[in-house]
Each structure stands twice: as structure tokens, then as C-alpha cells.
Design a protein around this motif. Structure first.
Motif, PDB file in Angstrom:
ATOM      1  N   ALA A 160      -5.989   3.452  -0.357  1.00  0.00           N
ATOM      2  CA  ALA A 160      -4.671   2.907  -0.028  1.00  0.00           C
ATOM      3  C   ALA A 160      -4.269   3.282   1.395  1.00  0.00           C
ATOM      4  O   ALA A 160      -3.704   2.464   2.130  1.00  0.00           O
ATOM      5  N   THR A 193       3.727   1.533  -1.575  1.00  0.00           N
ATOM      6  CA  THR A 193       4.117   1.685  -2.985  1.00  0.00           C
ATOM      7  C   THR A 193       2.960   2.243  -3.794  1.00  0.00           C
ATOM      8  O   THR A 193       3.153   3.121  -4.647  1.00  0.00           O
ATOM      9  N   ARG A 194       1.767   1.740  -3.522  1.00  0.00           N
ATOM     10  CA  ARG A 194       0.572   2.238  -4.224  1.00  0.00           C
ATOM     11  C   ARG A 194       0.385   3.728  -3.963  1.00  0.00           C
ATOM     12  O   ARG A 194       0.101   4.495  -4.884  1.00  0.00           O
ATOM     13  N   ASN A 248      -8.497   6.793  -4.721  1.00  0.00           N
ATOM     14  CA  ASN A 248      -7.550   5.675  -4.596  1.00  0.00           C
ATOM     15  C   ASN A 248      -6.559   5.906  -3.462  1.00  0.00           C
ATOM     16  O   ASN A 248      -6.173   4.964  -2.766  1.00  0.00           O
ATOM     17  N   THR A 291      -0.459   2.448 -12.533  1.00  0.00           N
ATOM     18  CA  THR A 291      -1.211   1.698 -11.520  1.00  0.00           C
ATOM     19  C   THR A 291      -0.361   0.515 -11.055  1.00  0.00           C
ATOM     20  O   THR A 291       0.515   0.042 -11.782  1.00  0.00           O
ATOM     21  N   VAL A 292      -0.661   0.051  -9.849  1.00  0.00           N
ATOM     22  CA  VAL A 292       0.087  -1.040  -9.239  1.00  0.00           C
ATOM     23  C   VAL A 292      -0.752  -2.315  -9.314  1.00  0.00           C
ATOM     24  O   VAL A 292      -1.948  -2.292  -9.036  1.00  0.00           O
ATOM     25  N   ILE A 316       4.181  -2.530 -12.100  1.00  0.00           N
ATOM     26  CA  ILE A 316       3.557  -1.218 -12.201  1.00  0.00           C
ATOM     27  C   ILE A 316       3.290  -0.999 -13.676  1.00  0.00           C
ATOM     28  O   ILE A 316       4.212  -1.055 -14.493  1.00  0.00           O
ATOM     29  N   ILE A 331       3.947  -7.019  -5.026  1.00  0.00           N
ATOM     30  CA  ILE A 331       3.716  -6.184  -6.192  1.00  0.00           C
ATOM     31  C   ILE A 331       4.257  -6.925  -7.398  1.00  0.00           C
ATOM     32  O   ILE A 331       5.432  -7.276  -7.439  1.00  0.00           O
ATOM     33  N   GLN A 339       0.821  -1.208   0.000  1.00  0.00           N
ATOM     34  CA  GLN A 339       0.000   0.000   0.000  1.00  0.00           C
ATOM     35  C   GLN A 339       0.855   1.257   0.000  1.00  0.00           C
ATOM     36  O   GLN A 339       0.471   2.273  -0.581  1.00  0.00           O
TER      37      GLN A 339
END
Length: 147
Positions: free
Chosen positions: A121, A21-22, A117, A48-49, A80, A77, A19
């Protein structure tokens, strides 16, 4: 102390990392909402991840004979990816990035979508943090029993 507590901590930690990283990618999208030209001369494309369970288990193996012994493995992950939808065209003939008709192509970043978003997240990160802290508190109580 059970390895289940450490497994819970690992799962929560992987969720927090994913999250985070997101949130970084969403922040990058928001920072480039008006970037009409990147270092290559192209319009910025929204990123987007993509997440995936951090396991090689198949659905059949989990549902079948391993259901009783299945342990969660957290999230990882996978990649990306670049959103390939077209950006918006705005008439601005004075912009140096305008085409021959005076239109500028802006990135395909929608501020409302990105903020939604980002909230999602952030709440997911908070939930994982709460789960991690609960597992840590249980571990500490377990250690107190041995004193």
C-alpha cells in the motif's frame, strides 16, 4: 491546458486516498493483533478494503465504441469487509478470556501478511504521488509557455 492533465491528477489523487485508507485499516489490524475481546466481547476480526473503478462504464462500452475516448476515472473504496476466517487458539489458562479448556482465541491477524500489505500500500501510494507530481509539473510547464 488539457483536461487530460486534470484527469491524471484526479486519478492519482483517488489512488492516494484509497491507499491511505488501506494503510489505516492495516494499521488498525496490526494494533489489534492481540485483542481477544472488543467492546462487544468478541475477538477482533481482521478488516480488508475492497476497491473498484470509479466509473459506471461496462467492459463492452469501453472495449467497443468508446475505446478511443475512454478516460480513466480513478478508484473508489466500495466497502471495508471483515475477514471471517478463524483466529488461532492458544493455550493460556491464566488469561481472563480463556475458555473452559484454557484456550484463548486470538484475532485472525497475521503480522507478516499485514506488514507485506502495508509495504504494498505504501509503494502504491508513492507511485500515485509520483504520477500526481508529474502531472502537476507538466501543468506548470504548460503555464510557463503562456508567459
Amino acid at each position: 491546458m488539457s483536461s487530460g492533465i486534470f484527469n491524471a491528477m484526479d486519478v492519482a489523487a483517488s489512488g492516494m486516498t484509497a491507499q491511505r485508507t488501506r494503510m489505516d485499516i492495516i494499521s488498525q489490524n496490526l494494533a489489534n493483533v492481540n485483542t481477544t475481546r472488543d467492546e462487544n466481547g468478541d475477538v477482533y476480526k481482521r478488516q480488508t478494503v475492497v476497491f473498484q473503478e470509479n466509473s459506471n462504464a461496462t467492459f463492452d462500452s469501453v472495449l467497443g465504441n468508446k475505446l478511443e475516448t475512454y478516460q480513466a476515472h480513478g478508484v473508489k473504496i466500495v466497502k471495508i469487509v471483515e475477514d471471517t476466517t478463524e483466529g488461532s487458539m492458544v493455550y493460556d489458562p491464566n488469561n481472563p478470556d480463556a475458555d473452559e479448556n484454557g484456550y484463548v482465541t486470538y484475532p485472525n491477524v497475521n503480522t507478516v501478511t499485514e506488514m507485506t500489505n502495508l509495504i504494498d500500500a505504501s509503494r502504491s501510494y508513492e507511485a500515485n504521488s509520483t504520477a500526481f507530481n508529474a502531472a502537476k509539473a507538466m501543468a506548470m510547464k504548460g503555464l510557463e509557455l503562456f508567459q
